[in-house]
Design an enzyme around this catalytic site. Structure first.
Site, mmCIF file in Angstrom:
data_model
loop_
_atom_site.group_PDB
_atom_site.id
_atom_site.type_symbol
_atom_site.label_atom_id
_atom_site.label_comp_id
_atom_site.label_asym_id
_atom_site.label_seq_id
_atom_site.Cartn_x
_atom_site.Cartn_y
_atom_site.Cartn_z
ATOM 1 N N ILE A 66 0.827 -1.203 0.000
ATOM 2 C CA ILE A 66 0.000 0.000 0.000
ATOM 3 C C ILE A 66 0.865 1.258 0.000
ATOM 4 O O ILE A 66 0.587 2.218 -0.722
ATOM 5 C CB ILE A 66 -0.946 0.002 1.220
ATOM 6 C CG1 ILE A 66 -1.922 -1.176 1.135
ATOM 7 C CG2 ILE A 66 -1.720 1.317 1.290
ATOM 8 C CD1 ILE A 66 -2.821 -1.314 2.346
ATOM 9 N N SER A 224 -10.140 -1.545 8.896
ATOM 10 C CA SER A 224 -11.591 -1.631 9.060
ATOM 11 C C SER A 224 -11.985 -2.616 10.158
ATOM 12 O O SER A 224 -13.147 -2.651 10.575
ATOM 13 C CB SER A 224 -12.248 -2.055 7.735
ATOM 14 O OG SER A 224 -12.178 -1.004 6.796
ATOM 15 N N TYR A 238 -3.028 -5.950 17.393
ATOM 16 C CA TYR A 238 -3.070 -5.155 16.164
ATOM 17 C C TYR A 238 -4.261 -4.211 16.169
ATOM 18 O O TYR A 238 -4.126 -2.998 15.946
ATOM 19 C CB TYR A 238 -3.124 -6.085 14.952
ATOM 20 C CG TYR A 238 -3.304 -5.371 13.639
ATOM 21 C CD1 TYR A 238 -2.315 -4.515 13.150
ATOM 22 C CD2 TYR A 238 -4.457 -5.537 12.878
ATOM 23 C CE1 TYR A 238 -2.471 -3.852 11.945
ATOM 24 C CE2 TYR A 238 -4.628 -4.887 11.666
ATOM 25 C CZ TYR A 238 -3.637 -4.038 11.207
ATOM 26 O OH TYR A 238 -3.791 -3.378 10.021
ATOM 27 N N LYS A 242 -4.386 0.010 16.482
ATOM 28 C CA LYS A 242 -5.012 0.826 15.436
ATOM 29 C C LYS A 242 -6.187 1.625 15.993
ATOM 30 O O LYS A 242 -6.467 2.745 15.538
ATOM 31 C CB LYS A 242 -5.465 -0.055 14.271
ATOM 32 C CG LYS A 242 -4.315 -0.648 13.470
ATOM 33 C CD LYS A 242 -3.407 0.439 12.910
ATOM 34 C CE LYS A 242 -2.315 -0.119 12.018
ATOM 35 N NZ LYS A 242 -1.446 0.942 11.446
ATOM 36 N N THR A 273 -2.047 -7.980 -0.246
ATOM 37 C CA THR A 273 -0.634 -7.717 -0.010
ATOM 38 C C THR A 273 0.020 -8.977 0.558
ATOM 39 O O THR A 273 -0.668 -9.892 1.045
ATOM 40 C CB THR A 273 -0.439 -6.569 0.994
ATOM 41 O OG1 THR A 273 -0.964 -6.957 2.274
ATOM 42 C CG2 THR A 273 -1.161 -5.308 0.521
#
Length: 331
Positions: A66, A224, A238, A242, A273
């Site tokens: 990204i 998301s 994680y 975030k 990815t």
């Protein structure tokens, strides 16, 4: 019919006021207004423009995936970009070469934009600094470990040394580990919050003192999953890190917004990815894709244009927002 002296005086002042916008005009007893135009400065940009011509953008973790797509997209809009990597120099150089080759071969004004020769304001003291050397390419590569505060400081200092200014900061680098609560130890927890929260926050703190103002753009990357109703138990650290970034975004928008900056976060859904595919069986990926209206997961090129728009003058009224870019995976 003749006008009164008073009416003539009002008319004369109105004409002079308009004339002063184009040249120095002086009348006895009136304050001199001098209008200056720096021909060597950047071209004026309409606030509704999505062009990034003459902007300097720093993208952490931009050697692949990204981050690399963001760098290419911003460059295509005319920005000078800093490609950052920690280990994979080959990938970083390839991204820079692609951008620079496109700039050389393109005949568009965007690709042939020249670095603005205007100064940057150094923090609150108003000192003027100029780049120590003029870059020869639209994209440059800087090695720095953006997971550490010292690495971020080095990255920022090198950007300023080469380009002499910074307009756009994109925090793309991050860590995504997978462990459930029973498996998490202190080192795993600290690694996620150091990489995903602490280092980006202190890089923003340093950059905010030297970024061009007004108009500076700061863009974080989240996920998301922070808004999803279905989560895997191994995403704890994680998603928590975030989530912290998203709250930081909201607060910084109020703080740095007073300086003319915008602070926003992009929250992608599943993206094709190497990081996403690592350890993920194909049947799981297929199941995720089936939950997206288009029945596919995103490509990095689906995410980058949204980041480019947020970085543009046209996005000046978007501030403190978390933008889900997931194709309808999370609504």
């Amino acid at each position: 019919m003749t006008s009164s002296p008073k009416a003539k005086s009002h008319f004369r002042k109105a004409v002079c006021s308009l004339a002063q916008k184009f040249h120095t005009h002086e009348h006895p007893g009136e304050k001199v207004v001098e209008w200056k135009f720096d021909a060597a400065g950047p071209l004026p940009t309409s606030i509704d423009s999505t062009s990034l011509r003459n902007k300097v953008a720093l993208i952490t973790g931009s050697s692949k995936s990204i981050g690399a797509s963001i760098a290419k997209t911003l460059a295509a809009q005319g920005a000078f970009v800093v490609i950052n990597y920690a280990k994979d120099s080959k990938s970083a150089e390839e991204v820079a070469q692609q951008i620079n080759y496109a700039a050389i071969t393109s005949t568009s004004d965007l690709a042939s934009a020249s670095l603005p020769s205007d100064h940057r304001e150094n923090g609150e003291n108003g000192q003027v600094e100029h780049p120590q050397s003029q870059p020869q390419h639209q994209a440059i590569v800087i090695k720095a470990d953006s997971s550490t505060i010292s690495g971020g400081q080095h990255l920022l200092q090198e950007t300023l040394r080469i380009f002499g200014r910074l307009d756009i900061l994109i925090l793309s680098a991050g860590l995504m580990g997978s462990k459930s609560l029973s498996e998490i130890d202190e080192a795993f927890f600290d690694a996620h919050f150091d990489f995903n929260v602490k280092a980006p926050l202190f890089l923003v703190k340093a950059a905010a003192e030297v970024m061009a103002r007004p108009g500076g753009r700061i863009i974080f990357l989240s996920t998301s999953l922070t808004a999803a109703s279905t989560l895997l138990p191994n995403a704890l650290c994680y998603v928590a890190s975030k989530g912290a970034i998203e709250q930081i975004t909201r607060v910084l928008a109020k703080d740095l917004g007073t300086r003319g900056f915008t602070v926003n976060t992009i929250a992608p859904g599943p993206v094709n990815t190497a990081l996403f595919r690592a350890g993920t069986p194909q049947h799981v990926i297929d199941n995720i894709a089936a939950q997206i209206p288009t029945h596919r997961i995103a490509e990095p090129e689906d995410i980058a244009p949204i980041v480019a728009f947020l970085a543009s003058p046209a996005a000046q009224w978007i501030n403190g927002q978390i933008l889900g870019v997931n194709g309808g995976y999370v609504v």
